[in-house]
Design an enzyme around this catalytic site. Sequence first.
Site, mmCIF file in Angstrom:
data_model
loop_
_atom_site.group_PDB
_atom_site.id
_atom_site.type_symbol
_atom_site.label_atom_id
_atom_site.label_comp_id
_atom_site.label_asym_id
_atom_site.label_seq_id
_atom_site.Cartn_x
_atom_site.Cartn_y
_atom_site.Cartn_z
ATOM 1 N N CYS A 98 0.806 -1.220 0.000
ATOM 2 C CA CYS A 98 0.000 0.000 0.000
ATOM 3 C C CYS A 98 0.842 1.273 0.000
ATOM 4 O O CYS A 98 0.311 2.363 -0.225
ATOM 5 C CB CYS A 98 -0.943 -0.007 1.197
ATOM 6 S SG CYS A 98 -2.031 -1.447 1.249
ATOM 7 N N HIS A 104 -3.369 6.992 1.867
ATOM 8 C CA HIS A 104 -3.796 5.674 1.405
ATOM 9 C C HIS A 104 -5.179 5.403 1.974
ATOM 10 O O HIS A 104 -5.426 5.586 3.177
ATOM 11 C CB HIS A 104 -2.793 4.617 1.873
ATOM 12 C CG HIS A 104 -3.308 3.222 1.766
ATOM 13 N ND1 HIS A 104 -3.896 2.728 0.616
ATOM 14 C CD2 HIS A 104 -3.352 2.213 2.683
ATOM 15 C CE1 HIS A 104 -4.269 1.482 0.827
ATOM 16 N NE2 HIS A 104 -3.951 1.151 2.064
ATOM 17 N N ASN A 113 -10.289 -0.398 -0.080
ATOM 18 C CA ASN A 113 -8.833 -0.350 -0.046
ATOM 19 C C ASN A 113 -8.288 -0.997 -1.322
ATOM 20 O O ASN A 113 -8.346 -2.208 -1.490
ATOM 21 C CB ASN A 113 -8.334 -1.099 1.193
ATOM 22 C CG ASN A 113 -6.824 -1.108 1.323
ATOM 23 O OD1 ASN A 113 -6.098 -0.815 0.384
ATOM 24 N ND2 ASN A 113 -6.333 -1.461 2.504
#
Length: 312
Positions: free
Chosen positions: A95, A237, A267
């Site tokens: 990520c 993020h 996500n």
Amino acid sequence: MTNDDLSLLVETSDEWIRTRTGIRKRHLATTDLSLSELSAQAATQAIAMANLTANDVDLIILATSTADDLFGSAAKVQAILQANRAVAFDLTAACSGFVFGLITASQFIRTGVYKNVLVIGADILSRWVDWSDRSSCVLFGDGAGAVLCQGSTDEDRLLGSAMYSNGEQHEALNIGYDGTGKKLKDGITVNQGTYKPITMKGRDVYRFAVEKVPEVIEKALFNAQLTTDDVDWLILHQANQRIIDSVAKRLKIPPQKVIANLDEYGNTSAASIPLALDEAVRQGKIKPGEIIASSGFGAGLTWGAVIFRWGI
């Protein structure tokens, strides 16, 4: 796939997911769509926005943890784009991948090695999710985003950055290898297998993020000789709305300066920051000259931040 759709797979509900994560739905890649093709779609739009052609691209950095090929997918993206002059490689930092990729691109540009660098963040995590594990399957979606970084003689718009890793916390979030022994001859046994679905210690990741992300953003701002008062937009993020809210609060950045779209996409790992950036730019929220603070964090564990002035 909406939260209500997920409630038909596992014991959960729209309210349970929204109150804990801020996610309402996520988009999933079809069975015939490759990571390379998805990446190329985003790259094509970024190249067009920069008023360039694929043949102008010198370097392609593909930040992904879910490549089609274990050897890498960046070269396949190069072929799809017909970016025949470009060298291409994968960068794996989960990520944090897009932020790490952006910082890496800046080094090639600053040293004069390359002028036009395409940075892509893309992941198809749906292929590595255990869809019977309600603690993880509600979180992830698929996506790709891209930016075209270009050398300029006017000013350096990447104002500050910082990157960190802590392998001692590796077990908090991973897609681990699972293999068994295969005997080839007496005295020689190799290990063969595949990768397991995503495993995550949610509380550990949450505590890590709310502690380390404000610190790394402040470090990047210090390197840029700026303060949070200079920040026009915060793009983190898109892991969890509670993490985003907590980080913004610790940095004393007001909600109206925070860009978030995880309610729509979930996500998407390395894709989440460029997805949010692209939407905000195309909607006219982010204007040329404005300062953006961005941070990626995740498996590794890795985390990083970059401060840049938007220009197009």
